[in-house]
Scaffold this active site. Structure first.
Site, PDB file in Angstrom:
ATOM      1  N   ASP A 264      62.230  26.267 -16.480  1.00  0.00           N
ATOM      2  CA  ASP A 264      61.994  24.825 -16.452  1.00  0.00           C
ATOM      3  C   ASP A 264      61.522  24.226 -17.609  1.00  0.00           C
ATOM      4  OD1 ASP A 264      62.188  22.244 -15.868  1.00  0.00           O
ATOM      5  OD2 ASP A 264      60.714  22.421 -14.274  1.00  0.00           O
ATOM      6  N   LYS A 271      59.741  18.725 -21.063  1.00  0.00           N
ATOM      7  CA  LYS A 271      58.267  19.097 -20.866  1.00  0.00           C
ATOM      8  C   LYS A 271      57.457  19.293 -22.422  1.00  0.00           C
ATOM      9  CE  LYS A 271      58.297  21.431 -16.518  1.00  0.00           C
ATOM     10  NZ  LYS A 271      57.614  20.570 -15.573  1.00  0.00           N
ATOM     11  N   ARG A 345      63.985  19.438  -6.656  1.00  0.00           N
ATOM     12  CA  ARG A 345      64.337  18.560  -5.502  1.00  0.00           C
ATOM     13  C   ARG A 345      65.812  18.267  -5.388  1.00  0.00           C
ATOM     14  NH1 ARG A 345      60.641  13.475  -6.893  1.00  0.00           N
ATOM     15  NH2 ARG A 345      59.163  15.308  -7.722  1.00  0.00           N
TER      16      ARG A 345
HETATM   17  N1  BES Z   1      58.345  23.065 -11.834  1.00  0.00           N
HETATM   18  C1  BES Z   1      57.968  21.934 -11.873  1.00  0.00           C
HETATM   19  C2  BES Z   1      56.573  21.505 -10.992  1.00  0.00           C
HETATM   20  C3  BES Z   1      55.539  22.485 -11.666  1.00  0.00           C
HETATM   21  C4  BES Z   1      54.164  22.115 -12.372  1.00  0.00           C
HETATM   22  C5  BES Z   1      55.363  24.016 -11.164  1.00  0.00           C
HETATM   23  C6  BES Z   1      53.352  22.813 -12.655  1.00  0.00           C
HETATM   24  C7  BES Z   1      54.146  24.828 -11.712  1.00  0.00           C
HETATM   25  C8  BES Z   1      53.217  24.259 -12.397  1.00  0.00           C
HETATM   26  C9  BES Z   1      58.774  20.553 -11.308  1.00  0.00           C
HETATM   27  O1  BES Z   1      59.955  20.805 -11.737  1.00  0.00           O
HETATM   28  C10 BES Z   1      58.510  19.382 -12.365  1.00  0.00           C
HETATM   29  O2  BES Z   1      58.542  19.390 -13.300  1.00  0.00           O
HETATM   30  N2  BES Z   1      57.718  18.449 -11.498  1.00  0.00           N
HETATM   31  C11 BES Z   1      57.552  17.139 -11.917  1.00  0.00           C
HETATM   32  C12 BES Z   1      58.108  16.223 -11.273  1.00  0.00           C
HETATM   33  C13 BES Z   1      58.006  14.667 -12.051  1.00  0.00           C
HETATM   34  C14 BES Z   1      58.958  14.599 -13.313  1.00  0.00           C
HETATM   35  C15 BES Z   1      58.588  13.699 -10.737  1.00  0.00           C
HETATM   36  C16 BES Z   1      56.014  17.003 -11.980  1.00  0.00           C
HETATM   37  O3  BES Z   1      55.240  17.427 -11.016  1.00  0.00           O
HETATM   38  O4  BES Z   1      55.305  16.655 -12.863  1.00  0.00           O
HETATM   39 ZN    ZN Z   2      60.683  22.772 -11.750  1.00  0.00          ZN
HETATM   40 MN    MN Z   3      60.982  20.191 -13.533  1.00  0.00          MN
END
Ligand code: BES
Ligand code: ZN
Ligand code: MN
Length: 503
Positions: A264, A271, A345
């Site tokens: 990801d 990110k 999601r």
């Molecule tokens: N894979 C990430 C969530 C995650 C964060 C997993 C840290 C493990 C450690 C997920 O896809 C993500 O990026 N979530 C975002 C959502 C936001 C953009 C609404 C988040 O939680 O920051």
């Molecule tokens: Zn993710």
């Molecule tokens: Mn993500």
């Protein structure tokens, strides 16, 4: 792994593990270590104390035996304060056994003389030992012997005769957890979606499970617009894997759905570098579903279980989906992608839509879904949400019984309006930043068929141990959720889960 009722002092091994408990005047030998203590002239506790031991949980000491027992090395494992009547809880035993086996890395043969007075205790010690006896060495070319797991583990227990089924169960669970850890630890460049799908098929076939793999063409043709959208920025196209376990005596069907983002980056909503370095763990939910099905196939509870692995790589390539693009999910709901980093999601929405066709009595999804999980519950406790409080709590309770740390959390309905889109049915990104673990759950709830009990487990932090190894948990992939999912399947087979009672 084997069981032995023979005296610990004569075990022909490289390491002998014994337990210590705390007391007013320092460490005290735990049940199971009497024979070793006798062989040491009653000086086990004094020797451990001289090495700095207090008997606290998590504490390890190493003691040369100088010929007093057959094994050349004793490892002591602290169990903490002895409970009433010395009834140690299973998780205390699992953790002590796991810590001891980690400390024994590099030694071939290990015997464990922790409290194992009955089958219950013996199975806890066995599982903890096997979970701790893990190392991911595939990519190491040097120093491998020092960190290698033990080749043989013997549990010393008077219940040796009665405990063979318990040991088999422990082996099944530990192997399935190790599979998940290996998959999570594998570098993402070596585990693109096609490879994860291939391994899942192989594991399923070996376990005697039904398997179906949808490749990118099948996903386009089938209308899985959300998975396609997430995967289109990568040269490695997405997959949806369906794995099925059928039991002839089953009356209920459990659907398990796992998030399988092999890496990801966030996509075009990129990110920051520091948040990306452990995103190989973003397929931990899909791996846990595969691991659980593998274990269920071996343990054969009387319930049907269907698993979906929603697999894609989230990359910002030239064909990547753009913030404000609209995708159509498998069930027909249109989603405006306002943040490409909220990709989990999206893939889950398609897989949930497909799982609805199996008419499940209970849907459980497992996903490394939000950073909000870490903010709310920390690195070791998964968040459990759902559309029925009793069913949700039954999953949290199953987790507690297996020794996995999970906690029930709400899905406040007022969060739904933050997903209102000006062009599509819903957006994937809440306009409100607070409570992001909960809002991600609210988003998923939109795709759950009416009247079907559903539980969502956010394992973002717990799937991957960025800190030091502890208890039976190594660094890196942890294999979290496998034991809970297996327990829930067994509860459903026994008719003790509220999802089956209400149905
Ligand atoms: N894979 C990430 C969530 C995650 C964060 C997993 C840290 C493990 C450690 C997920 O896809 C993500 O990026 N979530 C975002 C959502 C936001 C953009 C609404 C988040 O939680 O920051
Ligand atoms: Zn993710
Ligand atoms: Mn993500």
């Amino acid at each position: 792994m084997s069981l032995s009722a023979d005296a610990a002092r004569s075990a022909d091994v490289d390491v002998l593990v014994v337990g210590l408990v705390t007391s007013q005047d320092g460490p005290r030998p735990a049940p199971g270590s009497d024979d070793v203590d006798d062989a040491l002239g009653g000086r086990l506790a004094a020797a451990a104390k001289a090495l700095g031991a207090r008997g606290k949980a998590g504490e390890i000491t190493r003691m040369p035996t100088l010929g007093a027992v057959k094994a050349p090395l004793i490892i002591t494992a602290g169990l903490g304060a002895a409970p009433e009547g010395d009834r140690f809880d299973a998780e205390t035993l699992r953790r002590a056994a796991g810590a001891a086996l980690r400390a024994a890395a590099g030694h071939d043969r290990v015997a464990v003389a922790l409290p194992a007075r009955d089958t219950g205790e013996a199975s806890a010690v066995a599982l903890g030992a096997l979970l701790g006896n893990y190392a991911f060495l595939k990519y190491r070319t040097s120093d491998t012997t020092a960190s290698a797991p033990a080749e043989s583990v013997t549990i010393i227990t008077p219940a040796a005769g009665a405990s063979s089924a318990a040991v088999e169960r422990a082996e099944t669970l530990a192997e399935s957890v190790a599979l998940v850890r290996d998959l999570v630890n594998t570098p993402p460049g070596d585990l693109p979606p096609s490879e994860l799908a291939k391994i899942a098929s192989e594991v399923a076939e070996t376990a005697g499970l039904g398997v179906e793999v949808l490749d990118e063409e099948a996903l386009v043709a089938g209308g899985y617009g959300a998975i396609i959208g997430v995967g289109q920025g990568s040269v490695n196209p997405p997959r949806l894997v369906r794995v099925a376990y059928d039991h002839p005596g089953a009356t209920k069907t459990l659907a398990l759905i796992g998030k399988g983002i092999t890496f990801d980056t966030g996509g075009l909503s990129l990110k920051p570098a520091a948040s990306m370095d452990w995103m190989k763990s973003d397929m931990g939910g899909a791996a846990a579903v595969l691991g659980a099905l593998r274990a269920i196939a071996a343990l054969r509870p009387a319930v049907n279980v269907v698993g979906y692995l929603a697999i894609a790589e989230n990359m910002p390539g030239g064909a990547a989906q753009r913030p404000s693009d609209v995708v159509t999910s498998y069930g027909g709901t249109t989603i405006e992608v306002m943040n490409t980093d909220a990709e989990g999601r999206l893939v889950m929405a398609d897989a949930i839509g497909r799982a609805a066709e199996d008419s499940p009595d209970l849907i459980i999804d497992v996903a490394t879904l939000t950073g909000g999980q870490l903010v709310a519950l920390g690195t070791r406790t998964s968040g459990v949400m759902g559309n029925d409080d009793a069913v949700r709590d039954s999953v949290t309770d199953a987790a507690t019984r297996t020794g996995e740390s999970m906690w029930s959390m709400p899905l406040p309905p007022e969060l739904r309006r933050y997903f209102d889109s000006s062009v599509a049915d819903i957006t994937n990104h809440a306009s409100e930043r607070w409570g992001s673990m909960l809002s991600a759950g609210v988003f998923l709830s939109e795709f759950i068929p009416d009247g079907v009990p559903w539980v969502h487990i956010d394992i973002a932090g717990p799937a991957f141990n960025q800190g030091e190894a502890h208890d039976y948990t190594p660094k890196g992939g942890t294999g979290v959720a496998v034991r809970t999912l297996v327990q829930v399947a067994e509860d459903l087979a026994e008719g003790t889960n509220p999802a089956t009672r209400s149905a």
